[in-house]
Design a protein around this motif. Structure first.
Motif, mmCIF file in Angstrom:
data_model
loop_
_atom_site.group_PDB
_atom_site.id
_atom_site.type_symbol
_atom_site.label_atom_id
_atom_site.label_comp_id
_atom_site.label_asym_id
_atom_site.label_seq_id
_atom_site.Cartn_x
_atom_site.Cartn_y
_atom_site.Cartn_z
ATOM 1 N N ALA A 158 0.824 -1.204 0.000
ATOM 2 C CA ALA A 158 0.000 0.000 0.000
ATOM 3 C C ALA A 158 0.861 1.258 0.000
ATOM 4 O O ALA A 158 0.401 2.333 -0.407
ATOM 5 N N ASP A 159 2.115 1.130 0.466
ATOM 6 C CA ASP A 159 3.041 2.267 0.510
ATOM 7 C C ASP A 159 3.987 2.260 -0.690
ATOM 8 O O ASP A 159 5.132 2.716 -0.600
ATOM 9 N N ALA A 160 3.493 1.779 -1.824
ATOM 10 C CA ALA A 160 4.341 1.626 -3.012
ATOM 11 C C ALA A 160 4.982 2.937 -3.451
ATOM 12 O O ALA A 160 6.147 2.958 -3.848
ATOM 13 N N ALA A 161 4.246 4.033 -3.379
ATOM 14 C CA ALA A 161 4.800 5.322 -3.819
ATOM 15 C C ALA A 161 5.981 5.728 -2.947
ATOM 16 O O ALA A 161 7.020 6.186 -3.452
ATOM 17 N N ALA A 162 5.847 5.563 -1.635
ATOM 18 C CA ALA A 162 6.936 5.923 -0.724
ATOM 19 C C ALA A 162 8.142 5.011 -0.928
ATOM 20 O O ALA A 162 9.294 5.468 -0.887
ATOM 21 N N LEU A 163 7.899 3.730 -1.165
ATOM 22 C CA LEU A 163 9.002 2.800 -1.404
ATOM 23 C C LEU A 163 9.733 3.138 -2.704
ATOM 24 O O LEU A 163 10.962 3.003 -2.778
ATOM 25 N N ALA A 164 8.997 3.584 -3.720
ATOM 26 C CA ALA A 164 9.628 3.966 -4.983
ATOM 27 C C ALA A 164 10.563 5.147 -4.775
ATOM 28 O O ALA A 164 11.702 5.161 -5.274
ATOM 29 N N VAL A 165 10.100 6.139 -4.029
ATOM 30 C CA VAL A 165 10.956 7.293 -3.727
ATOM 31 C C VAL A 165 12.187 6.851 -2.945
ATOM 32 O O VAL A 165 13.309 7.285 -3.226
ATOM 33 N N GLU A 166 11.997 5.942 -1.996
ATOM 34 C CA GLU A 166 13.115 5.469 -1.184
ATOM 35 C C GLU A 166 14.165 4.773 -2.039
ATOM 36 O O GLU A 166 15.382 5.001 -1.864
ATOM 37 N N LEU A 167 13.729 3.942 -2.971
ATOM 38 C CA LEU A 167 14.677 3.209 -3.807
ATOM 39 C C LEU A 167 15.433 4.137 -4.752
ATOM 40 O O LEU A 167 16.663 4.081 -4.841
ATOM 41 N N VAL A 168 14.710 5.002 -5.445
ATOM 42 C CA VAL A 168 15.365 5.894 -6.404
ATOM 43 C C VAL A 168 16.267 6.888 -5.669
ATOM 44 O O VAL A 168 17.384 7.184 -6.117
ATOM 45 N N ALA A 169 15.802 7.378 -4.517
ATOM 46 C CA ALA A 169 16.623 8.308 -3.736
ATOM 47 C C ALA A 169 17.885 7.617 -3.215
ATOM 48 O O ALA A 169 18.961 8.228 -3.169
ATOM 49 N N ALA A 170 17.769 6.353 -2.829
ATOM 50 C CA ALA A 170 18.945 5.616 -2.362
ATOM 51 C C ALA A 170 19.983 5.518 -3.466
ATOM 52 O O ALA A 170 21.197 5.667 -3.226
ATOM 53 N N HIS A 171 19.524 5.268 -4.684
ATOM 54 C CA HIS A 171 20.468 5.190 -5.804
ATOM 55 C C HIS A 171 21.115 6.540 -6.083
ATOM 56 O O HIS A 171 22.335 6.626 -6.259
ATOM 57 N N GLN A 172 20.293 7.590 -6.133
ATOM 58 C CA GLN A 172 20.863 8.901 -6.427
ATOM 59 C C GLN A 172 21.830 9.344 -5.332
ATOM 60 O O GLN A 172 22.876 9.925 -5.613
ATOM 61 N N GLY A 173 21.484 9.047 -4.084
ATOM 62 C CA GLY A 173 22.378 9.409 -2.994
ATOM 63 C C GLY A 173 23.707 8.683 -3.065
ATOM 64 O O GLY A 173 24.774 9.295 -2.903
ATOM 65 N N ILE A 174 23.666 7.387 -3.344
ATOM 66 C CA ILE A 174 24.929 6.645 -3.412
ATOM 67 C C ILE A 174 25.720 7.036 -4.652
ATOM 68 O O ILE A 174 26.958 6.982 -4.650
ATOM 69 N N SER A 175 25.028 7.467 -5.702
ATOM 70 C CA SER A 175 25.737 7.960 -6.886
ATOM 71 C C SER A 175 26.549 9.204 -6.548
ATOM 72 O O SER A 175 27.700 9.356 -6.982
ATOM 73 N N VAL A 176 25.957 10.108 -5.762
ATOM 74 C CA VAL A 176 26.671 11.318 -5.356
ATOM 75 C C VAL A 176 27.887 10.964 -4.503
ATOM 76 O O VAL A 176 28.992 11.480 -4.719
ATOM 77 N N LEU A 177 27.702 10.065 -3.538
ATOM 78 C CA LEU A 177 28.829 9.673 -2.685
ATOM 79 C C LEU A 177 29.913 8.949 -3.483
ATOM 80 O O LEU A 177 31.114 9.188 -3.279
ATOM 81 N N THR A 178 29.486 8.051 -4.364
ATOM 82 C CA THR A 178 30.449 7.314 -5.186
ATOM 83 C C THR A 178 31.282 8.263 -6.026
ATOM 84 O O THR A 178 32.508 8.111 -6.149
ATOM 85 N N HIS A 179 30.623 9.267 -6.607
ATOM 86 C CA HIS A 179 31.326 10.248 -7.439
ATOM 87 C C HIS A 179 32.216 11.145 -6.590
ATOM 88 O O HIS A 179 33.387 11.382 -6.931
ATOM 89 N N THR A 180 31.687 11.642 -5.490
ATOM 90 C CA THR A 180 32.448 12.568 -4.651
ATOM 91 C C THR A 180 33.698 11.917 -4.078
ATOM 92 O O THR A 180 34.780 12.521 -4.048
ATOM 93 N N LEU A 181 33.563 10.676 -3.625
ATOM 94 C CA LEU A 181 34.685 9.968 -3.002
ATOM 95 C C LEU A 181 35.467 9.110 -3.992
ATOM 96 O O LEU A 181 36.462 8.482 -3.615
ATOM 97 N N ARG A 182 34.988 9.070 -5.255
ATOM 98 C CA ARG A 182 35.644 8.270 -6.305
ATOM 99 C C ARG A 182 35.819 6.813 -5.857
ATOM 100 O O ARG A 182 36.873 6.222 -6.034
ATOM 101 N N ASP A 183 34.752 6.263 -5.271
ATOM 102 C CA ASP A 183 34.831 4.916 -4.691
ATOM 103 C C ASP A 183 33.696 4.049 -5.215
ATOM 104 O O ASP A 183 32.595 4.055 -4.657
ATOM 105 N N PRO A 184 33.922 3.263 -6.290
ATOM 106 C CA PRO A 184 32.872 2.399 -6.832
ATOM 107 C C PRO A 184 32.382 1.352 -5.836
ATOM 108 O O PRO A 184 31.257 0.865 -5.944
ATOM 109 N N GLY A 185 33.219 1.006 -4.856
ATOM 110 C CA GLY A 185 32.825 0.007 -3.877
ATOM 111 C C GLY A 185 31.624 0.435 -3.053
ATOM 112 O O GLY A 185 30.855 -0.414 -2.583
#
Length: 204
Positions: A158-185
């Motif tokens: 029932a909370d599908a919309a919130a879960l979608a935001v959580e998943l996409v936001a998690a990816h975008q957030g880790i993309s920023v950290l990965t780029h900033t720290l140059r750490d693919p791991g």
């Protein structure tokens, strides 16, 4: 995204010669690549022409301004997203589709470490504008969110919309950290956590 991945958050194909009608396609693919690597503001039409291996004078036959190339690049990301979700929809269940989406993101971790998320960085830059391309980018992000939401809905959440935001936001957030720290791991580890999270939601 690549074949397994997200535009809004996906890897750019390298331009290549493709015969009749190929110059416009090469210019669009070059724009996707160079906007990702340099950002829109730092990119000139000459940069795109060189990457596409097209004479600068020919660029104006297809695109009168850089903004027209920006719009074409956004359209290319949207097309890739549509092709990606169509491929993922062929998988047997929603959890498998979501996990494959995450696997594709992780597969682009080296690119993300160098330049950030291909579509996320472009969308963020365009969001600072209010003259048209920003709305096209927002539409592409919404399309991704809607598709992810539909997968969680099929999982009975029932909370599908919130879960979608959580998943996409998690990816975008880790993309920023990965780029900033140059750490693919960082992205690899986050991808594993997200796949386990999806399994938990699916009751596996």
């Amino acid at each position: 995204m690549t074949d397994s991945e997200s535009a809004v958050t996906a890897g750019a194909a390298r331009p290549g010669r493709s015969g009749r009608g190929g110059k416009r396609e090469r210019l669009v693919q070059a724009a996707v690549q160079v906007f990702h690597e340099q950002g829109v503001e730092r990119t000139t039409l000459g940069d795109i022409a060189r990457t596409a291996e097209v004479p600068l004078g020919n660029v104006y036959y297809y695109f009168k301004t850089k903004d027209q190339l920006v719009e074409a690049a956004v359209d290319a990301h949207c097309a890739r997203l549509g092709a990606l979700t169509a491929r993922l929809d062929a998988l047997p269940d929603p959890a498998a589709r979501l996990k494959e989406l995450v696997a594709g993101w992780v597969g682009e971790r080296a690119t993300a470490a160098r330049f950030g998320c291909p579509f996320g960085t472009l969308a963020t830059e365009l969001a600072k504008r209010d003259d048209g391309p920003d709305q096209a980018a927002a539409k592409a992000v919404r399309a991704l969110l809607d598709w992810v939401e539909s997968q969680f809905t099929q999982l009975g959440r029932a909370d599908a919309a919130a879960l979608a935001v959580e998943l996409v936001a998690a990816h975008q957030g880790i993309s920023v950290l990965t780029h900033t720290l140059r750490d693919p791991g960082l992205m690899a580890a986050q991808g594993e956590r997200l796949r386990e999270w999806i399994d938990g939601i699916a009751g596996r």
